[in-house]
Design a protein around this motif. Sequence first.
Motif, PDB file in Angstrom:
ATOM      1  N   SER A  36       0.881  -1.168   0.000  1.00  0.00           N
ATOM      2  CA  SER A  36       0.000   0.000   0.000  1.00  0.00           C
ATOM      3  C   SER A  36       0.914   1.212   0.000  1.00  0.00           C
ATOM      4  CB  SER A  36      -0.874   0.010   1.272  1.00  0.00           C
ATOM      5  OG  SER A  36      -0.096   0.434   2.389  1.00  0.00           O
ATOM      6  N   ALA A  37       0.323   2.388   0.072  1.00  0.00           N
ATOM      7  CA  ALA A  37       1.135   3.608   0.036  1.00  0.00           C
ATOM      8  C   ALA A  37       2.036   3.753   1.269  1.00  0.00           C
ATOM      9  CB  ALA A  37       0.227   4.827  -0.110  1.00  0.00           C
ATOM     10  N   THR A  38       1.788   2.965   2.321  1.00  0.00           N
ATOM     11  CA  THR A  38       2.653   3.062   3.510  1.00  0.00           C
ATOM     12  C   THR A  38       3.905   2.182   3.408  1.00  0.00           C
ATOM     13  OG1 THR A  38       1.645   1.216   4.749  1.00  0.00           O
ATOM     14  CG2 THR A  38       0.616   3.400   4.996  1.00  0.00           C
ATOM     15  N   GLN A  39       3.998   1.376   2.372  1.00  0.00           N
ATOM     16  CA  GLN A  39       5.164   0.491   2.213  1.00  0.00           C
ATOM     17  C   GLN A  39       6.468   1.284   2.321  1.00  0.00           C
ATOM     18  OE1 GLN A  39       6.455  -0.029  -2.162  1.00  0.00           O
ATOM     19  NE2 GLN A  39       4.213  -0.078  -2.218  1.00  0.00           N
ATOM     20  N   PHE A  40       7.531   0.584   2.719  1.00  0.00           N
ATOM     21  CA  PHE A  40       8.829   1.252   2.804  1.00  0.00           C
ATOM     22  C   PHE A  40       9.849   0.585   1.875  1.00  0.00           C
ATOM     23  CE2 PHE A  40      12.951   1.533   5.369  1.00  0.00           C
ATOM     24  CZ  PHE A  40      13.378   2.656   4.656  1.00  0.00           C
ATOM     25  N   PRO A  41      10.131   1.220   0.741  1.00  0.00           N
ATOM     26  CA  PRO A  41      11.199   0.738  -0.136  1.00  0.00           C
ATOM     27  C   PRO A  41      12.547   1.192   0.445  1.00  0.00           C
ATOM     28  CG  PRO A  41       9.631   2.182  -1.317  1.00  0.00           C
ATOM     29  CD  PRO A  41       9.430   2.380   0.148  1.00  0.00           C
ATOM     30  N   ASP A  42      13.405   0.242   0.774  1.00  0.00           N
ATOM     31  CA  ASP A  42      14.614   0.494   1.565  1.00  0.00           C
ATOM     32  C   ASP A  42      15.869   0.178   0.742  1.00  0.00           C
ATOM     33  OD1 ASP A  42      16.541   0.621   3.542  1.00  0.00           O
ATOM     34  OD2 ASP A  42      15.829  -1.144   4.652  1.00  0.00           O
ATOM     35  N   ARG A  77       9.602   4.119   9.473  1.00  0.00           N
ATOM     36  CA  ARG A  77       8.803   3.803   8.288  1.00  0.00           C
ATOM     37  C   ARG A  77       8.266   2.375   8.321  1.00  0.00           C
ATOM     38  NH1 ARG A  77       9.561   7.947   4.303  1.00  0.00           N
ATOM     39  NH2 ARG A  77      10.622   9.557   5.494  1.00  0.00           N
ATOM     40  N   ILE A  78       9.095   1.442   8.795  1.00  0.00           N
ATOM     41  CA  ILE A  78       8.603   0.057   8.939  1.00  0.00           C
ATOM     42  C   ILE A  78       7.441   0.055   9.927  1.00  0.00           C
ATOM     43  CG2 ILE A  78       9.178  -2.265   9.761  1.00  0.00           C
ATOM     44  CD1 ILE A  78      12.101  -1.711   8.817  1.00  0.00           C
ATOM     45  N   ASP A  79       7.629   0.738  11.051  1.00  0.00           N
ATOM     46  CA  ASP A  79       6.589   0.756  12.090  1.00  0.00           C
ATOM     47  C   ASP A  79       5.274   1.335  11.560  1.00  0.00           C
ATOM     48  OD1 ASP A  79       8.377  -0.358  13.818  1.00  0.00           O
ATOM     49  OD2 ASP A  79       8.771   1.472  14.960  1.00  0.00           O
ATOM     50  N   ALA A  80       5.374   2.379  10.740  1.00  0.00           N
ATOM     51  CA  ALA A  80       4.150   3.012  10.224  1.00  0.00           C
ATOM     52  C   ALA A  80       3.364   2.030   9.353  1.00  0.00           C
ATOM     53  CB  ALA A  80       4.499   4.270   9.428  1.00  0.00           C
ATOM     54  N   SER A  81       4.069   1.290   8.506  1.00  0.00           N
ATOM     55  CA  SER A  81       3.366   0.351   7.627  1.00  0.00           C
ATOM     56  C   SER A  81       2.818  -0.834   8.419  1.00  0.00           C
ATOM     57  CB  SER A  81       4.297  -0.127   6.508  1.00  0.00           C
ATOM     58  OG  SER A  81       3.556  -0.702   5.465  1.00  0.00           O
ATOM     59  N   VAL A  82       3.591  -1.272   9.416  1.00  0.00           N
ATOM     60  CA  VAL A  82       3.143  -2.395  10.251  1.00  0.00           C
ATOM     61  C   VAL A  82       1.925  -1.985  11.082  1.00  0.00           C
ATOM     62  CG1 VAL A  82       3.820  -3.821  12.225  1.00  0.00           C
ATOM     63  CG2 VAL A  82       5.350  -3.626  10.252  1.00  0.00           C
TER      64      VAL A  82
END
Length: 335
Positions: free
Chosen positions: A188-194, A314-319
């Motif tokens: 989704s838009a919250t994903q984190f491309p790292d 960012r990981i936490d936000a998507s989780v």
Amino acid sequence: TPSPVTVTVTGAGGQIGYALLFRIASGQLLGPGVPIRLRLLEIPQGLKAAEGAALELQDGAFPLLAGVEVTDAASAAFDGVNVAILVGARPRGPGMERGDLLAANGGIFAPQGAAINAGAADDVRIAVVGNPANTNALIASANAPDIPVERFTALTRLDHNRALGQLAAALAVSPGEIRDVTIWGNHSATQFPDVAHATVAGRPVVDALAERLGDAATVRAWITDQFIPRVAKRGAEIIEVRGSSSVASAASATIDHVHDWITGTPHGWTSVALSSDGSYGVPEGLISSFPVRSVDGVWQIVQGLEIDEFSRARIDASVTELTEERDAVLTLGLI
Ligand code: NAI
């Protein structure tokens, strides 16, 4: 010749189905020399489109295609299935709240999970493409208690490939030269491309970017303000430019996902949403995207990566978003 592998595609009469079926039939899913038996599952309104695709598959005269069956019965579609690709889903309609969307998709993925549980082969692997993919996979898995949770995955490979594509363009290299990019979290838009651990031709991508863009601060700004949002919102960009959603690239990523799962990931890691074992602080049981390698046909989460503060947030936000979706389907009694 080995006996055919049964591959079931749901939503086979839809757009992604149309792009996917021919790639599967050509042998790109399972590799050379593996015969395929295709099962196409549709709802009654979609049966004609799936039957038309089946006619065209016949006209493709694919040497590996041992047979094609079209059905609207999940029990028939998943009987003896080895690879289940769940594409058919209920899109968000106008004015539809998240709860409505999750409930509508629960009505699809709970019975499909149950049908897979009842009929699938022992080695079944499931890839969920239909959105919201992570939570749909969670629903299907929860309704298939006899199938190990690690067999249920959701597709974040398209996001992964999009990230490779953006980096390749920025560095003027081919995507094949870049390794170890990660998509974390939800599709989704919250994903984190790292890109923190990514390399290009053996050196850190961030160093290579600094060489082209200037200093480390410029690289950070590019990653934050351009790279991450462009990858996360690429679906919207494709709709705007093409006038229609991403279809061929989604089908291509689906091929990559299943192919690498079965045949391995020899060149670095990839990204897959799978049931968390608690790695990297992601609550156990959430279907969340991780860096993974396929070893002997099993996804293994890459361990021991250092996660800095920027990445952690960012990981936490998507989780958090995934946790909310899980709580919603729990309340709806879908899991
Ligand atoms: P589409 O609307 O062209 O096709 C979906 C098909 O699924 C339709 O033919 C419909 O009749 C069928 N279907 C609906 N309910 C079904 C059920 N219960 N059983 C079997 N078939 C059923 O949509 P398209 O473009 O093929 O996309 C499919 C899904 O893939 C969407 O949910 C889309 O959001 C998602 N998607 C996911 C991506 C990812 O990276 N995870 C990327 C792109 C799309």
